[in-house]
Write a protein that holds these residues in place. Structure first.
Motif, PDB file in Angstrom:
ATOM      1  N   LYS A 103      44.956  76.086 -22.051  1.00 42.36           N
ATOM      2  CA  LYS A 103      44.839  77.295 -22.868  1.00 42.36           C
ATOM      3  C   LYS A 103      46.215  77.718 -23.361  1.00 42.36           C
ATOM      4  CE  LYS A 103      43.142  82.053 -22.466  1.00 42.36           C
ATOM      5  NZ  LYS A 103      42.493  82.986 -21.525  1.00 42.36           N
ATOM      6  N   GLU A 104      47.169  77.709 -22.439  1.00 40.68           N
ATOM      7  CA  GLU A 104      48.533  78.154 -22.754  1.00 40.68           C
ATOM      8  C   GLU A 104      49.488  77.585 -21.717  1.00 40.68           C
ATOM      9  OE1 GLU A 104      50.943  82.383 -23.186  1.00 40.68           O
ATOM     10  OE2 GLU A 104      48.847  82.382 -22.616  1.00 40.68           O
ATOM     11  N   ARG A 105      50.690  77.211 -22.154  1.00 34.24           N
ATOM     12  CA  ARG A 105      51.708  76.708 -21.228  1.00 34.24           C
ATOM     13  C   ARG A 105      53.017  77.424 -21.530  1.00 34.24           C
ATOM     14  NH1 ARG A 105      51.455  71.674 -22.483  1.00 34.24           N
ATOM     15  NH2 ARG A 105      50.084  71.033 -20.790  1.00 34.24           N
ATOM     16  N   SER A 106      53.649  77.923 -20.493  1.00 42.48           N
ATOM     17  CA  SER A 106      54.978  78.524 -20.669  1.00 42.48           C
ATOM     18  C   SER A 106      55.932  77.847 -19.695  1.00 42.48           C
ATOM     19  CB  SER A 106      54.927  80.033 -20.440  1.00 42.48           C
ATOM     20  OG  SER A 106      54.495  80.326 -19.131  1.00 42.48           O
ATOM     21  N   ARG A 107      57.120  77.611 -20.190  1.00 46.88           N
ATOM     22  CA  ARG A 107      58.155  76.968 -19.372  1.00 46.88           C
ATOM     23  C   ARG A 107      59.329  77.920 -19.209  1.00 46.88           C
ATOM     24  NH1 ARG A 107      57.457  71.566 -18.469  1.00 46.88           N
ATOM     25  NH2 ARG A 107      55.819  70.561 -19.660  1.00 46.88           N
ATOM     26  N   ASN A 108      60.038  77.746 -18.111  1.00 42.20           N
ATOM     27  CA  ASN A 108      61.263  78.501 -17.880  1.00 42.20           C
ATOM     28  C   ASN A 108      62.254  77.566 -17.193  1.00 42.20           C
ATOM     29  OD1 ASN A 108      61.015  78.748 -14.922  1.00 42.20           O
ATOM     30  ND2 ASN A 108      59.235  80.008 -15.403  1.00 42.20           N
ATOM     31  N   PRO A 109      63.482  77.989 -16.947  1.00 41.88           N
ATOM     32  CA  PRO A 109      64.479  77.080 -16.377  1.00 41.88           C
ATOM     33  C   PRO A 109      64.127  76.519 -14.998  1.00 41.88           C
ATOM     34  CG  PRO A 109      65.556  78.977 -17.350  1.00 41.88           C
ATOM     35  CD  PRO A 109      64.084  79.267 -17.359  1.00 41.88           C
ATOM     36  N   VAL A 110      63.232  77.157 -14.264  1.00 39.19           N
ATOM     37  CA  VAL A 110      62.923  76.682 -12.916  1.00 39.19           C
ATOM     38  C   VAL A 110      61.487  76.185 -12.760  1.00 39.19           C
ATOM     39  CG1 VAL A 110      64.707  78.055 -11.786  1.00 39.19           C
ATOM     40  CG2 VAL A 110      62.428  79.023 -12.105  1.00 39.19           C
ATOM     41  N   GLY A 111      60.725  76.067 -13.863  1.00 40.78           N
ATOM     42  CA  GLY A 111      59.364  75.571 -13.727  1.00 40.78           C
ATOM     43  C   GLY A 111      58.485  75.846 -14.921  1.00 40.78           C
ATOM     44  N   PHE A 112      57.184  75.945 -14.648  1.00 40.20           N
ATOM     45  CA  PHE A 112      56.218  76.188 -15.721  1.00 40.20           C
ATOM     46  C   PHE A 112      54.983  76.879 -15.154  1.00 40.20           C
ATOM     47  CE2 PHE A 112      54.956  72.124 -13.940  1.00 40.20           C
ATOM     48  CZ  PHE A 112      53.574  72.243 -13.834  1.00 40.20           C
ATOM     49  N   MET A 113      54.220  77.473 -16.055  1.00 39.54           N
ATOM     50  CA  MET A 113      52.913  78.049 -15.740  1.00 39.54           C
ATOM     51  C   MET A 113      51.966  77.604 -16.841  1.00 39.54           C
ATOM     52  SD  MET A 113      50.997  79.897 -13.740  1.00 39.54           S
ATOM     53  CE  MET A 113      51.947  81.050 -12.774  1.00 39.54           C
ATOM     54  N   THR A 114      50.844  77.015 -16.451  1.00 35.61           N
ATOM     55  CA  THR A 114      49.859  76.516 -17.401  1.00 35.61           C
ATOM     56  C   THR A 114      48.515  77.164 -17.116  1.00 35.61           C
ATOM     57  OG1 THR A 114      51.006  74.405 -17.583  1.00 35.61           O
ATOM     58  CG2 THR A 114      48.706  74.446 -18.278  1.00 35.61           C
ATOM     59  N   ALA A 115      47.963  77.853 -18.105  1.00 35.83           N
ATOM     60  CA  ALA A 115      46.626  78.441 -17.989  1.00 35.83           C
ATOM     61  C   ALA A 115      45.614  77.417 -18.487  1.00 35.83           C
ATOM     62  CB  ALA A 115      46.533  79.719 -18.809  1.00 35.83           C
ATOM     63  N   ILE A 116      44.471  77.350 -17.810  1.00 33.26           N
ATOM     64  CA  ILE A 116      43.423  76.389 -18.120  1.00 33.26           C
ATOM     65  C   ILE A 116      42.274  77.081 -18.859  1.00 33.26           C
ATOM     66  CG2 ILE A 116      41.776  74.749 -17.095  1.00 33.26           C
ATOM     67  CD1 ILE A 116      44.738  73.975 -16.725  1.00 33.26           C
ATOM     68  N   ILE A 117      41.685  76.399 -19.840  1.00 35.32           N
ATOM     69  CA  ILE A 117      40.504  76.922 -20.533  1.00 35.32           C
ATOM     70  C   ILE A 117      39.338  76.899 -19.541  1.00 35.32           C
ATOM     71  CG2 ILE A 117      38.845  76.517 -22.392  1.00 35.32           C
ATOM     72  CD1 ILE A 117      41.170  75.278 -23.998  1.00 35.32           C
ATOM     73  N   PRO A 118      38.775  78.062 -19.228  1.00 35.95           N
ATOM     74  CA  PRO A 118      37.724  78.123 -18.198  1.00 35.95           C
ATOM     75  C   PRO A 118      36.545  77.181 -18.438  1.00 35.95           C
ATOM     76  CG  PRO A 118      38.450  80.329 -18.758  1.00 35.95           C
ATOM     77  CD  PRO A 118      39.103  79.387 -19.746  1.00 35.95           C
ATOM     78  N   SER A 119      36.124  77.018 -19.681  1.00 35.06           N
ATOM     79  CA  SER A 119      34.959  76.168 -19.958  1.00 35.06           C
ATOM     80  C   SER A 119      35.224  74.685 -19.713  1.00 35.06           C
ATOM     81  CB  SER A 119      34.480  76.380 -21.401  1.00 35.06           C
ATOM     82  OG  SER A 119      35.496  76.002 -22.313  1.00 35.06           O
ATOM     83  N   SER A 120      36.497  74.294 -19.544  1.00 35.37           N
ATOM     84  CA  SER A 120      36.826  72.886 -19.289  1.00 35.37           C
ATOM     85  C   SER A 120      36.871  72.555 -17.790  1.00 35.37           C
ATOM     86  CB  SER A 120      38.173  72.531 -19.932  1.00 35.37           C
ATOM     87  OG  SER A 120      39.257  73.096 -19.219  1.00 35.37           O
ATOM     88  N   VAL A 121      36.692  73.560 -16.948  1.00 32.24           N
ATOM     89  CA  VAL A 121      36.798  73.363 -15.495  1.00 32.24           C
ATOM     90  C   VAL A 121      35.437  72.979 -14.931  1.00 32.24           C
ATOM     91  CG1 VAL A 121      37.439  74.428 -13.303  1.00 32.24           C
ATOM     92  CG2 VAL A 121      38.676  75.046 -15.394  1.00 32.24           C
ATOM     93  N   ALA A 122      35.386  71.824 -14.273  1.00 39.43           N
ATOM     94  CA  ALA A 122      34.147  71.359 -13.650  1.00 39.43           C
ATOM     95  C   ALA A 122      33.752  72.293 -12.504  1.00 39.43           C
ATOM     96  CB  ALA A 122      34.325  69.947 -13.119  1.00 39.43           C
ATOM     97  N   GLU A 123      32.469  72.415 -12.304  1.00 47.93           N
ATOM     98  CA  GLU A 123      31.906  73.287 -11.266  1.00 47.93           C
ATOM     99  C   GLU A 123      32.508  73.001  -9.880  1.00 47.93           C
ATOM    100  OE1 GLU A 123      29.498  76.430 -10.171  1.00 47.93           O
ATOM    101  OE2 GLU A 123      29.726  75.648 -12.192  1.00 47.93           O
TER     102      GLU A 123
END
Length: 115
Positions: A29-49
């Motif tokens: 859904k969205e990815r943000s990076r910074n000097p010490v890492g990253f945070m990636t949000a996942i599209i909920p409908s793509s996540v298997a049960e």
């Protein structure tokens, strides 16, 4: 998803004893990076049960060695409070900077942990 993000979620699958093939359908859904890492949000409908967890956070007990310098990095997976479904992936460096090259990557021995 990047190879490192896939690697991180597959570690959860291994730990939870579910198929790592579930990772192949995840969409970012969205990815943000910074000097010490990253945070990636996942599209909920793509996540298997099956990609659920009974807690809000899963943190690997093992250390990932990332990049040519094999810098120790950690991971945290975030799960939706209501549904328990995978929500986001965070990668972070234990040192001062996130590796400039994310491959090669491998897990530490099970007894190598960072506190």
């Amino acid at each position: 998803m990047t190879p490192l993000e896939i690697f991180f979620v597959q570690e959860f699958c291994r730990s939870a004893r579910i198929s790592p093939d579930l990772v192949s359908v995840l969409k970012v859904k969205e990815r943000s990076r910074n000097p010490v890492g990253f945070m990636t949000a996942i599209i909920p409908s793509s996540v298997a049960e099956e990609l659920r967890f009974d807690g809000r956070v899963f943190s690997s007990a093992r250390v990932a060695h990332v990049g040519p310098d094999r810098l120790p990095c950690g991971m945290v997976l975030f799960f939706d409070e209501v549904t328990g479904m995978l929500d986001a992936i965070e990668g972070f460096a234990y040192g001062e900077e996130w590796p400039s090259v994310e491959e090669p990557i491998f897990w530490s021995e099970p007894n190598e942990q960072m506190s």
